[in-house]
Design an enzyme around this catalytic site. Structure first.
Site, PDB file in Angstrom:
ATOM      1  N   GLY A 179      30.075   8.816  31.115  1.00 35.35           N
ATOM      2  CA  GLY A 179      30.481   7.810  30.025  1.00 35.35           C
ATOM      3  C   GLY A 179      31.844   8.444  29.106  1.00 35.35           C
ATOM      4  O   GLY A 179      32.207   9.453  29.881  1.00 35.35           O
ATOM      5  N   SER A 180      31.735   8.220  28.353  1.00 39.58           N
ATOM      6  CA  SER A 180      33.092   8.729  27.565  1.00 39.58           C
ATOM      7  C   SER A 180      33.220   9.946  26.994  1.00 39.58           C
ATOM      8  O   SER A 180      31.772  10.652  26.883  1.00 39.58           O
ATOM      9  CB  SER A 180      33.474   7.627  26.226  1.00 39.58           C
ATOM     10  OG  SER A 180      32.379   7.836  25.183  1.00 39.58           O
ATOM     11  N   THR A 181      34.331  10.585  26.763  1.00 38.13           N
ATOM     12  CA  THR A 181      34.388  12.010  26.398  1.00 38.13           C
ATOM     13  C   THR A 181      33.831  11.910  24.870  1.00 38.13           C
ATOM     14  O   THR A 181      33.037  12.903  24.670  1.00 38.13           O
ATOM     15  CB  THR A 181      35.690  12.389  26.162  1.00 38.13           C
ATOM     16  OG1 THR A 181      36.112  12.547  27.605  1.00 38.13           O
ATOM     17  CG2 THR A 181      35.849  13.852  25.574  1.00 38.13           C
ATOM     18  N   GLU A 182      33.804  10.954  24.115  1.00 36.85           N
ATOM     19  CA  GLU A 182      33.614  10.938  22.732  1.00 36.85           C
ATOM     20  C   GLU A 182      31.943  11.083  22.775  1.00 36.85           C
ATOM     21  O   GLU A 182      31.328  11.855  21.865  1.00 36.85           O
ATOM     22  CB  GLU A 182      33.740   9.595  22.055  1.00 36.85           C
ATOM     23  CG  GLU A 182      33.260   9.330  20.655  1.00 36.85           C
ATOM     24  CD  GLU A 182      33.741   8.131  19.947  1.00 36.85           C
ATOM     25  OE1 GLU A 182      33.450   8.121  18.831  1.00 36.85           O
ATOM     26  OE2 GLU A 182      34.248   7.230  20.760  1.00 36.85           O
ATOM     27  N   ILE A 183      31.365  10.353  23.544  1.00 35.38           N
ATOM     28  CA  ILE A 183      29.767  10.258  23.485  1.00 35.38           C
ATOM     29  C   ILE A 183      29.397  11.629  24.319  1.00 35.38           C
ATOM     30  O   ILE A 183      28.307  12.040  23.863  1.00 35.38           O
ATOM     31  CB  ILE A 183      29.220   8.926  24.336  1.00 35.38           C
ATOM     32  CG1 ILE A 183      29.659   7.773  23.604  1.00 35.38           C
ATOM     33  CG2 ILE A 183      27.794   9.070  24.393  1.00 35.38           C
ATOM     34  CD1 ILE A 183      29.129   7.507  22.156  1.00 35.38           C
ATOM     35  N   GLY A 184      30.157  12.126  25.173  1.00 32.28           N
ATOM     36  CA  GLY A 184      29.663  13.202  25.816  1.00 32.28           C
ATOM     37  C   GLY A 184      29.654  14.465  24.859  1.00 32.28           C
ATOM     38  O   GLY A 184      28.506  15.414  24.970  1.00 32.28           O
TER      39      GLY A 184
ATOM     40  N   GLU B 186      30.266  13.929  33.064  1.00 29.29           N
ATOM     41  CA  GLU B 186      31.287  13.316  33.739  1.00 29.29           C
ATOM     42  C   GLU B 186      31.733  12.502  32.951  1.00 29.29           C
ATOM     43  O   GLU B 186      31.111  11.354  32.499  1.00 29.29           O
ATOM     44  CB  GLU B 186      30.621  12.871  34.945  1.00 29.29           C
ATOM     45  CG  GLU B 186      31.616  12.564  35.994  1.00 29.29           C
ATOM     46  CD  GLU B 186      32.400  11.168  35.715  1.00 29.29           C
ATOM     47  OE1 GLU B 186      33.318  11.101  35.304  1.00 29.29           O
ATOM     48  OE2 GLU B 186      31.682  10.322  36.223  1.00 29.29           O
TER      49      GLU B 186
ATOM     50  N   CYS C 282      37.001   5.685  35.528  1.00 29.61           N
ATOM     51  CA  CYS C 282      37.391   7.007  35.006  1.00 29.61           C
ATOM     52  C   CYS C 282      38.273   7.732  36.065  1.00 29.61           C
ATOM     53  O   CYS C 282      39.109   8.550  35.681  1.00 29.61           O
ATOM     54  CB  CYS C 282      36.356   7.801  34.517  1.00 29.61           C
ATOM     55  SG  CYS C 282      34.934   8.305  36.010  1.00 29.61           S
TER      56      CYS C 282
ATOM     57  N   GLU D 135      42.712   6.778  27.500  1.00 28.33           N
ATOM     58  CA  GLU D 135      42.043   5.974  28.781  1.00 28.33           C
ATOM     59  C   GLU D 135      41.919   4.645  28.331  1.00 28.33           C
ATOM     60  O   GLU D 135      41.414   4.419  27.247  1.00 28.33           O
ATOM     61  CB  GLU D 135      40.513   6.557  28.714  1.00 28.33           C
ATOM     62  CG  GLU D 135      40.065   5.975  29.903  1.00 28.33           C
ATOM     63  CD  GLU D 135      38.654   6.790  30.529  1.00 28.33           C
ATOM     64  OE1 GLU D 135      38.435   6.974  31.654  1.00 28.33           O
ATOM     65  OE2 GLU D 135      37.892   7.130  29.581  1.00 28.33           O
TER      66      GLU D 135
ATOM     67  N   LYS E 133      18.208   5.956  31.700  1.00 31.21           N
ATOM     68  CA  LYS E 133      18.440   5.003  30.635  1.00 31.21           C
ATOM     69  C   LYS E 133      19.932   4.573  31.121  1.00 31.21           C
ATOM     70  O   LYS E 133      20.995   5.043  30.922  1.00 31.21           O
ATOM     71  CB  LYS E 133      18.512   5.751  29.531  1.00 31.21           C
ATOM     72  CG  LYS E 133      18.735   4.305  28.315  1.00 31.21           C
ATOM     73  CD  LYS E 133      19.457   5.048  26.963  1.00 31.21           C
ATOM     74  CE  LYS E 133      20.898   4.819  27.114  1.00 31.21           C
ATOM     75  NZ  LYS E 133      21.368   3.493  27.281  1.00 31.21           N
TER      76      LYS E 133
END
Length: 446
Positions: free
Chosen positions: A205-210, A227, A256, A349, A152
């Site tokens: 992707g972002s830490t938030e979505i991770g 990552e 990143c 970031e 995706k």
């Protein structure tokens, strides 16, 4: 419909019907149906399929580079280099199926040994900043290990992923082994993460979505590789080559690994700023398809708003380059200095062409500043003192470090972060561990 825009012109590149949960389910079903035959291929046969895919990608290298440059807004020179690495990644992992991967272990009463088995169907969720490049870091080892997959891509930049799927089929990868679904993370992504037939999720992707992906994957005990974000330090000691140490604006800072925190030893702060100003003001920002362009636009209007919010007066704008006017999500390369280590621009970031300069006094001070962040992805150390370089490298809480270089990624070496920059490793031989399970077998001889 998903409208795919060209960041340099704001024009429409494509309109795509979004995949929702039923489309994701169908893609997973195709991957599951093809798994047993793909896994059963002899190692040499699977290696041959991957070599053919690498060759096919090489044949479409310029087409893919142009598509990536237009969809992301990155300079064509950079896009070609990324496609070269995509090809190199598939060539590298084409050798993996035929490599020995197990161990023999002494055991009382018999012989023990291990083998590595593929996981099954894996879900790959990739970002918009390096669309096909980062996808290849997951696709190639996953396929080499014998898995089938559903990819995706980000809805902002799906075009090279869709073209990749076509090229894979044309090259001889069997139907159902590689599947691409284009849809929002809240629907297509969420379904892929939670699907009971998906054994693993690899996300960049972002830490938030991770964090959200890890939570969604937990009930199914899915394997997960993350990552995530970074706030990478660029430590410049007084004996460094000051002109080489200032390159931090690749991909318009949408990286990143961007060395967006420039830590400079105070005694050389003034000459460093002079060299940095000269370099920043010389950056050619413009049409991504122009061979002379060094930096393109940001990915979207909303990303430009996010980046602009860091120029809120908390830190002084010390250097500002040039950018085109008119249509396009343009933003000039910018340096804030001096910046307090506690300022928002020094801690969050930015993901744009904005760097902060923070002075330091000595080695211990530099290490303390560099580690004072929730992130731990990458970083650089600039010094002529080899012993100091190694001391600092061992002390920094980062997964990938460079000494007298700003590069972070090589096909043959592991890539990944410490702390909230994620867990697991991509690239190099370590990536295969993320797409296999260890099976222990004991053969009684007594």
């Amino acid at each position: 419909m998903i409208t795919v825009l060209e960041p340099a012109t704001e024009g429409v590149l494509a309109e795509l019907a979004p995949a929702d949960a039923p489309e994701v389910d169908a893609a997973v079903a195709r991957a599951k149906a093809s798994y047993s035959s793909w896994r059963a291929l002899e190692p040499g046969a699977r290696a041959g399929k991957l070599r053919a895919l690498a060759a096919a990608l090489a044949g479409h290298r310029d087409e893919l580079a142009t598509l990536e440059a237009r969809n992301v807004g990155k300079p064509i020179v950079d896009a070609r280099a990324e496609m070269d690495m995509v090809i190199e990644t598939f060539r590298y992992y084409a050798g993996a199926p035929e490599l020995p991967a197990g161990e023999t272990i002494p055991a009382t009463g018999g012989q023990a040994f291990t083998v590595r088995e593929p996981l099954g169907v894996v879900g790959l969720i990739t970002p918009w900043n390096f669309p096909l490049l980062i996808a290849s870091w997951k696709l190639a080892p996953a396929l080499a290990a014998g898995n089938t997959l559903v990819l995706k891509p980000a809805v902002l930049t799906p075009l090279t992923a869709l073209r990749f799927a076509e090229i894979a089929t044309e090259s001889g990868i069997p139907d159902g082994v590689v599947n691409v679904v284009v849809g929002p993370g809240s629907t297509a992504g969420a379904r892929l993460v939670e699907h009971p037939d998906v054994a693993k999720i690899a996300f960049t992707g972002s830490t938030e979505i991770g964090r959200e992906i890890a939570a969604r994957a937990a009930p199914g005990i899915k394997r997960v590789t993350l990552e995530l974000g970074g706030k990478s330090p660029n430590i410049v000691f007084a004996d460094a080559d000051l002109e080489r140490a200032g390159a931090v604006f690749g991909n318009a800072g949408q990286d990143c690994c961007a060395r967006s925190r420039i830590l400079v030893q105070r005694e050389v702060l003034e000459p460093f700023m002079r060299a940095l100003a000269q370099a920043v003001q010389a950056i050619r920002v413009g049409d991504p398809l122009d061979e002379s362009t060094q930096m393109g636009p940001l990915i979207s209007a909303s990303q430009r708003e996010v980046v602009s919010s860091f120029l809120d007066g908390e830190a002084e704008v010390a250097i500002r380059g040039r950018a085109p006017a008119g249509p396009g999500y343009w933003f000039p390369p910018t340096v804030l200095a001096p910046v307090d280590p506690g300022a928002r621009a020094a801690r969050e970031e930015i993901f744009g062409p904005v760097a902060v300069v923070i002075p330091f006094e000595d080695e211990a001070h530099a290490i303390g500043l560099a580690n004072d962040t929730m992130y731990g992805l990458s970083g650089s150390i600039w010094t002529g003192d080899g012993a100091r370089a190694l001391r600092v490298a061992r002390a920094l809480e980062c997964g990938v470090l460079s000494i007298n270089s700003n590069t972070s990624v090589r096909v043959a070496t592991p890539f990944g972060g410490f702390k909230q920059s994620g867990y697991g490793r991509e690239l190099g031989p370590h990536a295969l561990d993320a797409y296999t399970e260890v099976k222990s077998i004991f053969f009684a001889t007594s």
